[in-house]
Design a protein around this motif. Sequence first.
Motif, PDB file in Angstrom:
ATOM      1  N   TYR A 174      29.071  78.020  33.334  1.00  0.00           N
ATOM      2  CA  TYR A 174      28.792  77.792  34.676  1.00  0.00           C
ATOM      3  C   TYR A 174      28.227  76.408  34.915  1.00  0.00           C
ATOM      4  N   GLU A 175      28.375  75.903  36.151  1.00  0.00           N
ATOM      5  CA  GLU A 175      27.826  74.583  36.497  1.00  0.00           C
ATOM      6  C   GLU A 175      26.499  75.071  37.238  1.00  0.00           C
ATOM      7  N   ALA A 176      25.543  74.208  36.922  1.00  0.00           N
ATOM      8  CA  ALA A 176      24.330  74.355  37.452  1.00  0.00           C
ATOM      9  C   ALA A 176      24.348  74.498  39.150  1.00  0.00           C
ATOM     10  N   GLY A 177      23.791  75.374  39.518  1.00  0.00           N
ATOM     11  CA  GLY A 177      23.759  75.848  41.336  1.00  0.00           C
ATOM     12  C   GLY A 177      24.791  76.614  41.692  1.00  0.00           C
ATOM     13  N   SER A 178      25.560  76.965  40.534  1.00  0.00           N
ATOM     14  CA  SER A 178      26.722  78.203  41.009  1.00  0.00           C
ATOM     15  C   SER A 178      25.985  79.570  41.093  1.00  0.00           C
ATOM     16  N   THR A 179      26.528  80.222  41.953  1.00  0.00           N
ATOM     17  CA  THR A 179      26.201  81.685  42.070  1.00  0.00           C
ATOM     18  C   THR A 179      26.815  82.460  40.856  1.00  0.00           C
ATOM     19  N   ILE A 180      25.745  83.119  40.217  1.00  0.00           N
ATOM     20  CA  ILE A 180      26.006  83.615  39.013  1.00  0.00           C
ATOM     21  C   ILE A 180      25.790  85.245  39.014  1.00  0.00           C
ATOM     22  N   ILE A 181      26.945  86.055  38.910  1.00  0.00           N
ATOM     23  CA  ILE A 181      26.971  87.443  39.098  1.00  0.00           C
ATOM     24  C   ILE A 181      27.358  88.069  37.836  1.00  0.00           C
ATOM     25  N   LEU A 182      26.642  89.100  37.417  1.00  0.00           N
ATOM     26  CA  LEU A 182      27.133  89.688  36.205  1.00  0.00           C
ATOM     27  C   LEU A 182      27.411  91.184  36.420  1.00  0.00           C
ATOM     28  N   ARG A 183      28.626  91.810  36.236  1.00  0.00           N
ATOM     29  CA  ARG A 183      28.961  93.026  36.307  1.00  0.00           C
ATOM     30  C   ARG A 183      29.240  93.892  35.249  1.00  0.00           C
TER      31      ARG A 183
ATOM     32  N   SER B 182      19.552  79.936  37.778  1.00  0.00           N
ATOM     33  CA  SER B 182      21.079  79.497  37.629  1.00  0.00           C
ATOM     34  C   SER B 182      20.933  78.033  38.039  1.00  0.00           C
ATOM     35  N   ASN B 183      19.925  77.471  38.684  1.00  0.00           N
ATOM     36  CA  ASN B 183      20.067  75.979  38.814  1.00  0.00           C
ATOM     37  C   ASN B 183      19.640  75.219  37.781  1.00  0.00           C
ATOM     38  N   LYS B 184      18.981  75.814  36.838  1.00  0.00           N
ATOM     39  CA  LYS B 184      18.567  74.909  35.375  1.00  0.00           C
ATOM     40  C   LYS B 184      19.631  75.050  34.455  1.00  0.00           C
TER      41      LYS B 184
ATOM     42  N   GLY C  62      23.822  89.402  25.957  1.00  0.00           N
ATOM     43  CA  GLY C  62      24.349  88.329  25.929  1.00  0.00           C
ATOM     44  C   GLY C  62      23.791  86.980  26.131  1.00  0.00           C
ATOM     45  N   GLN C  63      24.471  86.019  26.275  1.00  0.00           N
ATOM     46  CA  GLN C  63      24.015  84.639  26.998  1.00  0.00           C
ATOM     47  C   GLN C  63      24.879  83.905  27.837  1.00  0.00           C
ATOM     48  N   ILE C  64      24.559  83.098  28.468  1.00  0.00           N
ATOM     49  CA  ILE C  64      25.555  82.373  29.546  1.00  0.00           C
ATOM     50  C   ILE C  64      25.168  80.683  29.427  1.00  0.00           C
ATOM     51  N   ALA C  65      26.100  79.968  29.217  1.00  0.00           N
ATOM     52  CA  ALA C  65      25.835  78.545  29.005  1.00  0.00           C
ATOM     53  C   ALA C  65      25.838  77.844  30.492  1.00  0.00           C
ATOM     54  N   ILE C  66      24.934  77.378  30.893  1.00  0.00           N
ATOM     55  CA  ILE C  66      24.613  76.581  32.433  1.00  0.00           C
ATOM     56  C   ILE C  66      24.782  75.040  32.027  1.00  0.00           C
ATOM     57  N   GLN C  67      25.870  74.338  32.588  1.00  0.00           N
ATOM     58  CA  GLN C  67      25.743  73.200  32.261  1.00  0.00           C
ATOM     59  C   GLN C  67      25.375  72.275  33.701  1.00  0.00           C
ATOM     60  N   PRO C  68      24.858  71.070  33.310  1.00  0.00           N
ATOM     61  CA  PRO C  68      24.394  70.128  34.601  1.00  0.00           C
ATOM     62  C   PRO C  68      25.435  69.446  35.335  1.00  0.00           C
ATOM     63  N   LYS C  69      25.496  69.277  36.593  1.00  0.00           N
ATOM     64  CA  LYS C  69      26.554  68.843  37.261  1.00  0.00           C
ATOM     65  C   LYS C  69      26.595  67.298  36.837  1.00  0.00           C
ATOM     66  N   THR C  70      28.146  66.862  37.075  1.00  0.00           N
ATOM     67  CA  THR C  70      28.256  65.677  36.457  1.00  0.00           C
ATOM     68  C   THR C  70      28.272  64.269  37.249  1.00  0.00           C
TER      69      THR C  70
ATOM     70  N   ILE D 120      16.503  58.846  32.054  1.00  0.00           N
ATOM     71  CA  ILE D 120      17.107  60.024  32.004  1.00  0.00           C
ATOM     72  C   ILE D 120      17.944  60.512  33.333  1.00  0.00           C
ATOM     73  N   PRO D 121      19.363  60.308  33.158  1.00  0.00           N
ATOM     74  CA  PRO D 121      19.915  60.469  34.318  1.00  0.00           C
ATOM     75  C   PRO D 121      19.933  61.912  34.785  1.00  0.00           C
ATOM     76  N   THR D 122      19.783  62.444  36.014  1.00  0.00           N
ATOM     77  CA  THR D 122      19.572  63.840  36.420  1.00  0.00           C
ATOM     78  C   THR D 122      20.457  64.080  37.652  1.00  0.00           C
ATOM     79  N   ASP D 123      20.952  65.390  37.680  1.00  0.00           N
ATOM     80  CA  ASP D 123      21.708  65.631  38.834  1.00  0.00           C
ATOM     81  C   ASP D 123      20.731  66.096  40.018  1.00  0.00           C
ATOM     82  N   ASP D 124      21.250  66.560  41.069  1.00  0.00           N
ATOM     83  CA  ASP D 124      20.580  66.917  42.451  1.00  0.00           C
ATOM     84  C   ASP D 124      19.786  68.031  41.980  1.00  0.00           C
ATOM     85  N   LEU D 125      19.866  68.806  40.867  1.00  0.00           N
ATOM     86  CA  LEU D 125      19.074  70.071  40.634  1.00  0.00           C
ATOM     87  C   LEU D 125      17.822  69.411  39.660  1.00  0.00           C
ATOM     88  N   ASP D 126      17.657  68.399  39.539  1.00  0.00           N
ATOM     89  CA  ASP D 126      17.014  67.663  38.497  1.00  0.00           C
ATOM     90  C   ASP D 126      17.222  68.016  36.911  1.00  0.00           C
TER      91      ASP D 126
END
Length: 403
Positions: free
Chosen positions: A41-50, A91-93, A110-118, A145-151
């Motif tokens: 997922y991209e950082a800031g996305s809504t993550i729902i596990l079912r 989910s923001n990190k 399990g695990q989920i990879a959260i990617q920073p924004k571009t 250190i370039p950062t996105d709007d979620l730091d």
Amino acid sequence: MKHKKTYINFLFLICISVIVLGQTLSNENNLVQLISSQKQYEAGSTIILRFASLGQTIPLLYCANNYGSTLVKSTSSSRSRLSYTIPKHMSNKSGILHWNLTIQNTVTQGQIAIQPKTDVHRMETYLGSPVISVGGSNYTSMVVIPTDDLDNPLNSGTPVLFKQQFLTNQTKSKIKTNNYIAYKKIFSPDKTGRMLLSSESFDTNSKEYTVDILPGTPTNFYITAERNHDYADGNQITSFITSVIKDLHGNRVSDGTHITFFIRTKEQDVLKTSANTIHGVATAKIIHPEQEDYWNVQAVIPGIAQSNTLAIKYKPVIIDFDVKFTNNNQLLTVGPLTSFMDQMIPDGMPVQLTVLQDQKEIEVFSKTSLDGFVSFELAKEGYQNKNYSFEVHVAGIKKKYKY
């Protein structure tokens, strides 16, 4: 025949039991199944596990990342269909989010990879040291250190443009981030001044940073002396002035560099005066001696640099003087004390009277001149029916009297 039939029935029952037991074990190991298929997922996305569940309870979902851990309640009231929304503070990190769900002692994880924004939102920048010396041996480091709007720091390989300006020169250099950071060593030039630094990534610029380039180690210098005249009147001022003190690269030393002047007199006494540099020059002052003297003067920056040795001569300002005894030898008057143009010596010239009896010093009086004269009144009862001698010292001249 009857026993054989019984044996066959027994084997049949065993097979049925194995099949039922296998199904039971399979059901226990598959009490819960992840329905969600997205692993990134991209950082800031809504993550729902079912999950599809065969359990009898609604368990809590355990989540953990580099920033901490938490337990999440299911948003579904059904035991067969579980739904968990990952909290925003996780989910923001960016990074790896680990989860596990435990039902009837069976753990599903399990695990989920959260990617920073571009997109770059801010350039987190660190600079040190803010002050370096000329010559190329000192350097300051700039870390970006370039950062996105979620730091979140952007992924490695993000291009960063380093910009620097010094005197009339402007330079740029491009460096890609590695392990989320980009850094550059900026070595000192040979000239003093102020260097400006900044960085840019994807049209987002950092603020301006400054580095002060200070002079290097001072080198040897020379000194001169200035004075109104060369007489030892104990009144005028002699100034010792350094040349412009520079470092190896020709830069003036920093204002406030402390210079100490050591003065060795004719009697091998050591006097000292000091001053701080302004625009590379230090000027120290000292009052003239009160009698003829020869000075050797040298200035030093302790342990770093030194000057030439300057020889200065001071001529006697008083060649002779008169001493009068009056009031039945109870009043001793010294003067007039005249200077090199026959003018009265400035007020404050020290005069010393030593009283001796049989060549033994019994009393010493000290006064300073006023309007060119000094008077000593001797107590009548203290000097009777004995032979005394008196020594008068003025500006290095000694006169002796008896009565």
